[in-house]
Design an enzyme around this catalytic site. Sequence first.
Site, PDB file in Angstrom:
ATOM      1  CD  GLU A  32       2.705 -14.236   0.749  1.00  0.00           C
ATOM      2  OE1 GLU A  32       3.515 -15.131   0.954  1.00  0.00           O
ATOM      3  OE2 GLU A  32       2.351 -13.441   1.644  1.00  0.00           O
ATOM      4  CB  CYS A  48      -3.961  -6.264   0.971  1.00  0.00           C
ATOM      5  SG  CYS A  48      -2.219  -5.848   0.927  1.00  0.00           S
ATOM      6  CB  CYS A  80       9.589  -5.342  -4.002  1.00  0.00           C
ATOM      7  SG  CYS A  80       9.635  -3.540  -4.199  1.00  0.00           S
ATOM      8  CB  CYS A  90      12.081  -0.884   2.007  1.00  0.00           C
ATOM      9  SG  CYS A  90      11.487   0.224   0.713  1.00  0.00           S
ATOM     10  CB  CYS A 132       9.884  -4.336   3.305  1.00  0.00           C
ATOM     11  SG  CYS A 132       8.716  -5.131   2.188  1.00  0.00           S
ATOM     12  CB  SER A 135       0.782   1.823  -0.918  1.00  0.00           C
ATOM     13  OG  SER A 135       1.842   2.096  -0.038  1.00  0.00           O
ATOM     14  CB  CYS A 157       1.741  -3.719   5.905  1.00  0.00           C
ATOM     15  SG  CYS A 157       0.517  -3.009   4.863  1.00  0.00           S
TER      16      CYS A 157
HETATM   17  N1  SAH Z   1       5.734  -0.858  -2.415  1.00  0.00           N
HETATM   18  C1  SAH Z   1       4.681  -0.090  -1.911  1.00  0.00           C
HETATM   19  C2  SAH Z   1       3.461  -0.915  -1.525  1.00  0.00           C
HETATM   20  C3  SAH Z   1       3.711  -2.244  -0.865  1.00  0.00           C
HETATM   21  S1  SAH Z   1       4.339  -2.142   0.772  1.00  0.00           S
HETATM   22  C4  SAH Z   1       5.165   0.774  -0.734  1.00  0.00           C
HETATM   23  O1  SAH Z   1       6.249   0.530  -0.244  1.00  0.00           O
HETATM   24  O2  SAH Z   1       4.451   1.705  -0.373  1.00  0.00           O
HETATM   25  C5  SAH Z   1       2.899  -1.577   1.696  1.00  0.00           C
HETATM   26  C6  SAH Z   1       3.224  -0.879   2.991  1.00  0.00           C
HETATM   27  O3  SAH Z   1       3.790  -1.793   3.946  1.00  0.00           O
HETATM   28  C7  SAH Z   1       4.266   0.239   2.834  1.00  0.00           C
HETATM   29  O4  SAH Z   1       3.828   1.402   3.506  1.00  0.00           O
HETATM   30  C8  SAH Z   1       5.468  -0.339   3.516  1.00  0.00           C
HETATM   31  O5  SAH Z   1       6.363   0.629   3.970  1.00  0.00           O
HETATM   32  C9  SAH Z   1       4.827  -1.138   4.633  1.00  0.00           C
HETATM   33  N2  SAH Z   1       5.721  -2.127   5.254  1.00  0.00           N
HETATM   34  C10 SAH Z   1       6.731  -2.820   4.691  1.00  0.00           C
HETATM   35  N3  SAH Z   1       7.329  -3.607   5.604  1.00  0.00           N
HETATM   36  C11 SAH Z   1       6.685  -3.422   6.772  1.00  0.00           C
HETATM   37  C12 SAH Z   1       6.828  -3.984   8.081  1.00  0.00           C
HETATM   38  N4  SAH Z   1       7.753  -4.888   8.361  1.00  0.00           N
HETATM   39  N5  SAH Z   1       5.972  -3.551   9.041  1.00  0.00           N
HETATM   40  C13 SAH Z   1       4.989  -2.645   8.752  1.00  0.00           C
HETATM   41  N6  SAH Z   1       4.812  -2.100   7.548  1.00  0.00           N
HETATM   42  C14 SAH Z   1       5.651  -2.479   6.558  1.00  0.00           C
HETATM   43 FE1  SF4 Z   2       9.094  -2.831  -2.071  1.00  0.00          FE
HETATM   44 FE2  SF4 Z   2       7.208  -1.505  -0.675  1.00  0.00          FE
HETATM   45 FE3  SF4 Z   2       8.639  -3.491   0.448  1.00  0.00          FE
HETATM   46 FE4  SF4 Z   2       9.819  -1.180  -0.122  1.00  0.00          FE
HETATM   47  S1  SF4 Z   2       8.151  -1.505   1.348  1.00  0.00           S
HETATM   48  S2  SF4 Z   2      10.667  -3.206  -0.538  1.00  0.00           S
HETATM   49  S3  SF4 Z   2       8.815  -0.618  -2.005  1.00  0.00           S
HETATM   50  S4  SF4 Z   2       7.206  -3.682  -1.225  1.00  0.00           S
END
Ligand code: SAH
Ligand code: SF4
Length: 357
Positions: free
Chosen positions: A92, A105, A112, A116, A119, A189, A332
């Site tokens: 996406e 973005c 991934c 995390c 996410c 990021s 995000c």
């Molecule tokens: N993998 C990288 C970039 C992609 S995620 C990273 O983790 O930094 C981009 C951003 O979205 C990151 O800061 C991540 O922590 C945030 N993110 C992920 N899941 C989220 C959610 N459910 N609500 C708000 N931000 C989130």
């Molecule tokens: Fe991957 Fe970023 Fe999502 Fe963590 S927050 S699972 S590093 S995309």
Amino acid sequence: MSRPSLIGLSTPELQALAEQLGEKPFRGKQIANWIYAKAVREYDEMKDLPAAFRAKLAETHDISPLHLTTHKKSTDGVDKLLVHNGDTQVYECVLLPYEDRVSCCISSQVGCPMGCTFCATGLGGFDRNLTAGEIVAQYLWLQSLSPRRISHVVFMGMGEPLLNFANVTKALNLFHEEIGLSYRHLTISTVGLVPQIRELAKLGLPIHLALSLHSPFDEIRSKLMPVNHKWDVAEALRAMHDYHKATGRKVTIEYLLINELNDTIEQAEALATKIMRMPHVVNLIPFNWVDTGNGFARPSRERVRAFRRHLESKGVNVTERVERGHDIAAACGQLAGQHAGRFARRERASTLPVVPS
Ligand code: SAH
Ligand code: SF4
């Protein structure tokens, strides 16, 4: 099997291709102009190329590696595209118009592997790295939808960009050399892969780097982000400070706020102490709701404000993420290729290492 695409090749590579096909090298420059400056996706539009050459190119190369699965338009001007490259793996990208600039973005991986726990992408597991062409093509597709020039790119879609280092750095180069974007307007990021942060610093480019920190306490960060078991808060922050010293760029600390978990005043205080010596901006991101199975919730406005005020009282520079594209789940952490079934990749994810060495 799809054919190689022109998008992803640099001007010198396109010049070499033109020569291989019996043309003068300047034809390569013309192709670069069509695909990168004009964002065309049809050979017929490349008007200054001889028809026979266009036909020859079309036999061996696609222009773009991307096909569109879904185009969703939000009521607040945000466009989200679900794209694929001929297989079932969907990723996406999002167009984000603001008053003073247009940003996008984009994804660096399909899924991934970092796992995390908050996410949607992480919960869905990992399929593969995107190529440089697939990364740049997301920008070009979005640019073809935007009447204004997209001047900023953030790698905050699906995937961990620094796990796909070679393709991402090649894409950064194409954004700069071929599309003419300033490195200063390209933001990576990262979850905090320390060796790769150091590699990026060695390139000496003024790329904007953002670290997803999400807690100053190892115990809490480890629960949110398995990567913390390998590189903890202190190591990740040290690498960011060194990145600043190498590039002169202020760094961004991303801080996701989850209700009554990492949004306490004690954590605001500790965060301020740990980052004060480094030129920084803290970007607060209230949790975008994803069904994590962990009961994570978004904090109230009051809790976000109290956290922010405490940081500011300690002299921290704070911005707050304004949520866009809410009605199309474009925010995000919500990008997960949902058409293929929610978290369809989750089972495969469990077989992958959390932090590939
Ligand atoms: N993998 C990288 C970039 C992609 S995620 C990273 O983790 O930094 C981009 C951003 O979205 C990151 O800061 C991540 O922590 C945030 N993110 C992920 N899941 C989220 C959610 N459910 N609500 C708000 N931000 C989130
Ligand atoms: Fe991957 Fe970023 Fe999502 Fe963590 S927050 S699972 S590093 S995309």
